[in-house]
Design an enzyme around this catalytic site. Structure first.
Site, PDB file in Angstrom:
ATOM      1  N   HIS A  17       0.843  -1.209   0.000  1.00  0.00           N
ATOM      2  CA  HIS A  17       0.000   0.000   0.000  1.00  0.00           C
ATOM      3  C   HIS A  17       0.874   1.255   0.000  1.00  0.00           C
ATOM      4  O   HIS A  17       0.621   2.205  -0.743  1.00  0.00           O
ATOM      5  CB  HIS A  17      -0.879   0.055   1.259  1.00  0.00           C
ATOM      6  CG  HIS A  17      -1.882  -1.048   1.400  1.00  0.00           C
ATOM      7  ND1 HIS A  17      -2.047  -1.763   2.565  1.00  0.00           N
ATOM      8  CD2 HIS A  17      -2.791  -1.549   0.529  1.00  0.00           C
ATOM      9  CE1 HIS A  17      -3.013  -2.642   2.408  1.00  0.00           C
ATOM     10  NE2 HIS A  17      -3.486  -2.546   1.192  1.00  0.00           N
ATOM     11  N   LYS A  41     -15.448  -8.343   6.793  1.00  0.00           N
ATOM     12  CA  LYS A  41     -14.364  -8.824   7.656  1.00  0.00           C
ATOM     13  C   LYS A  41     -14.391  -8.132   9.009  1.00  0.00           C
ATOM     14  O   LYS A  41     -14.647  -6.933   9.088  1.00  0.00           O
ATOM     15  CB  LYS A  41     -13.001  -8.489   7.030  1.00  0.00           C
ATOM     16  CG  LYS A  41     -12.672  -9.183   5.739  1.00  0.00           C
ATOM     17  CD  LYS A  41     -11.235  -8.810   5.329  1.00  0.00           C
ATOM     18  CE  LYS A  41     -11.019  -8.907   3.831  1.00  0.00           C
ATOM     19  NZ  LYS A  41      -9.824  -8.204   3.369  1.00  0.00           N
ATOM     20  N   ARG A  90      -2.321  -6.098  -8.047  1.00  0.00           N
ATOM     21  CA  ARG A  90      -1.230  -7.023  -7.789  1.00  0.00           C
ATOM     22  C   ARG A  90      -1.124  -8.085  -8.867  1.00  0.00           C
ATOM     23  O   ARG A  90      -0.043  -8.449  -9.292  1.00  0.00           O
ATOM     24  CB  ARG A  90      -1.444  -7.723  -6.436  1.00  0.00           C
ATOM     25  CG  ARG A  90      -1.072  -6.873  -5.277  1.00  0.00           C
ATOM     26  CD  ARG A  90      -1.629  -7.430  -4.008  1.00  0.00           C
ATOM     27  NE  ARG A  90      -3.066  -7.259  -3.973  1.00  0.00           N
ATOM     28  CZ  ARG A  90      -3.798  -7.352  -2.886  1.00  0.00           C
ATOM     29  NH1 ARG A  90      -3.238  -7.645  -1.743  1.00  0.00           N
ATOM     30  NH2 ARG A  90      -5.096  -7.165  -2.934  1.00  0.00           N
ATOM     31  N   SER A 128      -2.823  -7.526   3.392  1.00  0.00           N
ATOM     32  CA  SER A 128      -3.010  -7.369   4.838  1.00  0.00           C
ATOM     33  C   SER A 128      -3.285  -8.721   5.485  1.00  0.00           C
ATOM     34  O   SER A 128      -2.877  -8.974   6.619  1.00  0.00           O
ATOM     35  CB  SER A 128      -4.184  -6.417   5.110  1.00  0.00           C
ATOM     36  OG  SER A 128      -3.906  -5.144   4.582  1.00  0.00           O
TER      37      SER A 128
END
Ligand code: ADP
Length: 166
Positions: A17, A41, A90, A128
């Protein structure tokens, strides 16, 4: 003046990030990072804690601002007088979700454009979730998160483990 918004959950912010934030800050006059609630989440850090962690890691970047937001991203973009959303990609696996979000945001507000920035090759594996898993098992996370927040991540993961009775 070109202003970009970089939205995400950042739970916690990773070096991947931070790489996108740093590069965006070189391309745009101003970058507004906004931490969102991810309804799917249970977060490790609260929204306001995530803001503080990112602020600590971006303190040297004079044109980066960090805020929490719990409404539509396009509304935040308008509030910042911006037109651009920056997202990091990504791998192909990010593409479906990000492309879908970009189209939904376009339906919400046709003036807003989403620009994708390719992840730095060395961070394409990083998320993360990987950070949380590694921290949970006590692995070295110094290659994953900015050094300013390493202790916070270990401390919080340990607290969650104690609470869960692990
Ligand atoms: P995560 O998938 O790590 O939970 P977020 O929802 O916080 O990430 O991601 C916010 C944005 O940052 C998304 O555009 C995501 O694709 C991008 N991003 C996440 N990790 C990286 C990375 N390692 N390199 C580049 N971009 C990334």
């Amino acid at each position: 003046m070109a202003t970009a918004v970089y939205p995400g959950s950042f739970d916690p912010v990773t070096l991947g990030h931070l790489n996108i934030i740093t590069r965006a800050a070189q391309v745009f006059d101003e970058v507004y990072v906004c931490t969102l609630v991810n309804s799917g989440k249970a977060p490790l850090f609260t929204r306001d804690e995530r803001v503080e962690l990112i602020q600590r890691c971006t303190a040297k970047l004079g044109n980066v601002y960090v805020e929490a937001w719990d409404d539509l991203v396009v509304k935040y973009v308008k509030k910042c007088n911006a037109r651009i959303i920056v997202k990091g990609l990504r791998a192909v696996s990010d593409f479906d979700r990000e492309f879908q979000m970009a189209l939904v945001n376009k339906i919400n507000d046709d003036d807003i454009e989403t620009l994708f920035m390719a992840s730095a090759a060395k961070y394409t594996y990083l998320s993360s979730t990987v950070v949380k898993e590694m921290a949970r098992y006590g692995a070295d996370i110094s290659e994953f998160v900015p050094r300013e927040i390493i202790d916070d991540v270990y401390e919080r993961v340990e607290r969650f483990k104690r609470q869960a009775g692990d």
